[in-house]
Motif scaffolding. Structure first.
Motif, PDB file in Angstrom:
ATOM      1  N   UNK A 184      37.245 -22.219 -18.480  1.00  0.00           N
ATOM      2  CA  UNK A 184      38.564 -21.589 -18.315  1.00  0.00           C
ATOM      3  C   UNK A 184      38.549 -20.514 -17.244  1.00  0.00           C
ATOM      4  N   UNK A 185      37.365 -20.038 -16.888  1.00  0.00           N
ATOM      5  CA  UNK A 185      37.218 -19.026 -15.847  1.00  0.00           C
ATOM      6  C   UNK A 185      35.801 -19.041 -15.332  1.00  0.00           C
ATOM      7  N   UNK A 186      35.596 -18.537 -14.120  1.00  0.00           N
ATOM      8  CA  UNK A 186      34.284 -18.512 -13.493  1.00  0.00           C
ATOM      9  C   UNK A 186      33.804 -17.080 -13.303  1.00  0.00           C
ATOM     10  N   UNK A 187      32.489 -16.893 -13.353  1.00  0.00           N
ATOM     11  CA  UNK A 187      31.869 -15.585 -13.155  1.00  0.00           C
ATOM     12  C   UNK A 187      30.866 -15.701 -12.017  1.00  0.00           C
ATOM     13  N   UNK A 188      30.992 -14.811 -11.043  1.00  0.00           N
ATOM     14  CA  UNK A 188      30.088 -14.790  -9.905  1.00  0.00           C
ATOM     15  C   UNK A 188      29.322 -13.474  -9.910  1.00  0.00           C
ATOM     16  N   UNK A 204      34.623 -17.907  -1.129  1.00  0.00           N
ATOM     17  CA  UNK A 204      34.545 -19.367  -1.251  1.00  0.00           C
ATOM     18  C   UNK A 204      35.076 -19.826  -2.604  1.00  0.00           C
ATOM     19  N   UNK A 205      34.612 -19.191  -3.673  1.00  0.00           N
ATOM     20  CA  UNK A 205      34.987 -19.626  -5.014  1.00  0.00           C
ATOM     21  C   UNK A 205      36.444 -19.284  -5.315  1.00  0.00           C
ATOM     22  N   UNK A 210      42.669 -21.916  -7.021  1.00  0.00           N
ATOM     23  CA  UNK A 210      43.429 -20.699  -7.321  1.00  0.00           C
ATOM     24  C   UNK A 210      43.907 -20.603  -8.768  1.00  0.00           C
ATOM     25  N   UNK A 211      43.932 -21.718  -9.487  1.00  0.00           N
ATOM     26  CA  UNK A 211      44.422 -21.698 -10.864  1.00  0.00           C
ATOM     27  C   UNK A 211      43.357 -21.236 -11.863  1.00  0.00           C
ATOM     28  N   UNK A 212      42.112 -21.155 -11.421  1.00  0.00           N
ATOM     29  CA  UNK A 212      41.024 -20.769 -12.324  1.00  0.00           C
ATOM     30  C   UNK A 212      40.590 -19.341 -11.999  1.00  0.00           C
ATOM     31  N   UNK A 213      40.698 -18.406 -12.946  1.00  0.00           N
ATOM     32  CA  UNK A 213      40.320 -17.017 -12.677  1.00  0.00           C
ATOM     33  C   UNK A 213      38.853 -16.874 -12.308  1.00  0.00           C
ATOM     34  N   UNK A 233      39.716 -12.079  -9.725  1.00  0.00           N
ATOM     35  CA  UNK A 233      40.865 -11.894 -10.618  1.00  0.00           C
ATOM     36  C   UNK A 233      40.558 -10.923 -11.748  1.00  0.00           C
ATOM     37  N   UNK A 234      39.321 -10.454 -11.806  1.00  0.00           N
ATOM     38  CA  UNK A 234      38.921  -9.507 -12.833  1.00  0.00           C
ATOM     39  C   UNK A 234      37.476  -9.105 -12.621  1.00  0.00           C
ATOM     40  N   UNK A 235      37.046  -8.053 -13.322  1.00  0.00           N
ATOM     41  CA  UNK A 235      35.703  -7.500 -13.128  1.00  0.00           C
ATOM     42  C   UNK A 235      35.048  -7.260 -14.479  1.00  0.00           C
ATOM     43  N   UNK A 236      33.838  -7.795 -14.647  1.00  0.00           N
ATOM     44  CA  UNK A 236      32.988  -7.451 -15.789  1.00  0.00           C
ATOM     45  C   UNK A 236      31.981  -6.430 -15.279  1.00  0.00           C
ATOM     46  N   UNK A 237      31.954  -5.252 -15.876  1.00  0.00           N
ATOM     47  CA  UNK A 237      31.154  -4.160 -15.320  1.00  0.00           C
ATOM     48  C   UNK A 237      30.379  -3.448 -16.418  1.00  0.00           C
ATOM     49  N   UNK A 238      29.134  -3.090 -16.095  1.00  0.00           N
ATOM     50  CA  UNK A 238      28.298  -2.412 -17.078  1.00  0.00           C
ATOM     51  C   UNK A 238      27.421  -1.334 -16.459  1.00  0.00           C
TER      52      UNK A 238
END
Length: 277
Positions: A184-188, A204-205, A210-213, A233-238
């Protein structure tokens, strides 16, 4: 991108990570679940107060990780931790069971009311310090169907601390993760915890589908977010939110506020005063 806008009230959501203390059975387990829960609640509160849009809870301190299913005690402890955090903060919550126990993550999320999970290796085969980890899309998607769950699946592409077994391009990995793994979404991410992804990889990704966050999965900071944010489209941060920017430290509320403010400023820049003729 319907599910993303439905789940988060702000564009380009910031998802803070709650690193659970060592859980039962891990080498560093200290024998107190009360201590685990207290730390989780402390970090969740600091992140929520600082303005993040969501949380993800993971067994980060259970090193060394298994490449297969985790011990049932870990599933039980994480379920209790997620439940307690959900009672404490009113934010969407995700689950990541390291290293790649996606079925347990889905079960925890489905039973506690969490909204999404992170899966390190959804498709393909990756060389890791745990050995070869095979994609789990077949079992996971059928398990989600079996549970009747609507939990979203965010999958890493070329996950950190791992190398694809075959020389597959980043584009092909991303396409197969979406089209054949049904993510449902990708993480780079960058190559290691705390390392940012290449801007060129994000570009690139992000342009691919464009429909996949697309989420940044590591290495984002108040200093580099200006270069990274336009291509996600969003940020996972730690790590950058921890005291002194060290992953083993606790959450630093000042760093959280600074990072969130940086993102908000980029998403909604302040209006310039009208020029006087």
């Amino acid at each position: 991108m319907t599910w993303l806008s439905q789940l988060f009230t702000k564009p380009k959501p910031v998802i803070g990570v709650v690193h659970l203390l060592p859980l039962p059975g891990s080498p560093r387990w200290e024998g107190s679940l009360a201590q685990v829960f207290a730390r989780a609640e402390q970090e969740a509160t600091a992140l929520a107060t600082g303005g993040v849009d969501g949380l993800i809870i993971e067994n980060f301190h259970d090193v060394p990780f298994t490449k297969g299913p985790v011990d049932p005690a870990v599933v039980s402890a994480m379920s209790l931790a997620v439940k307690r955090v959900r009672q404490l903060v009113d934010l969407p919550i995700g689950v990541n069971v390291l290293r790649n126990d996606a079925n347990s993550a889905l079960a925890i999320a489905s039973c506690t009311g969490a909204s999404f999970i992170r899966v390190n290796v959804l498709t393909g085969v990756t060389i890791t310090d745990q050995g070869l980890i095979e994609g789990c899309a077949y079992e996971l998607l059928r398990y989600r169907r079996h549970l009747g769950s609507d939990v979203q699946i965010l999958a890493d592409v070329s996950v950190k601390h791992g190398t694809p077994l075959a020389p597959v391009s980043l584009v092909q990995q991303a396409q197969e993760t979406v089209e054949r793994g049904l993510a449902d979404g990708l993480i780079i991410s960058g190559p290691m915890t705390g390392s940012p992804p290449l801007v060129s990889d994000l570009q690139i990704i992000h342009r691919l589908n464009p429909e996949v966050p697309v989420f940044i999965g590591s290495g984002a900071s108040a200093e580099n977010i200006g270069q990274l944010l336009p291509w996600c489209d969003g940020v996972i941060v730690s790590t950058s939110l921890k005291r002194n920017g060290k992953g083993f430290q606790t959450i630093d509320p000042i760093r959280v506020e600074r990072f969130v403010e940086s993102v908000r400023h980029l998403v909604n820049p302040p209006m310039k005063p009208a020029e006087v003729p």
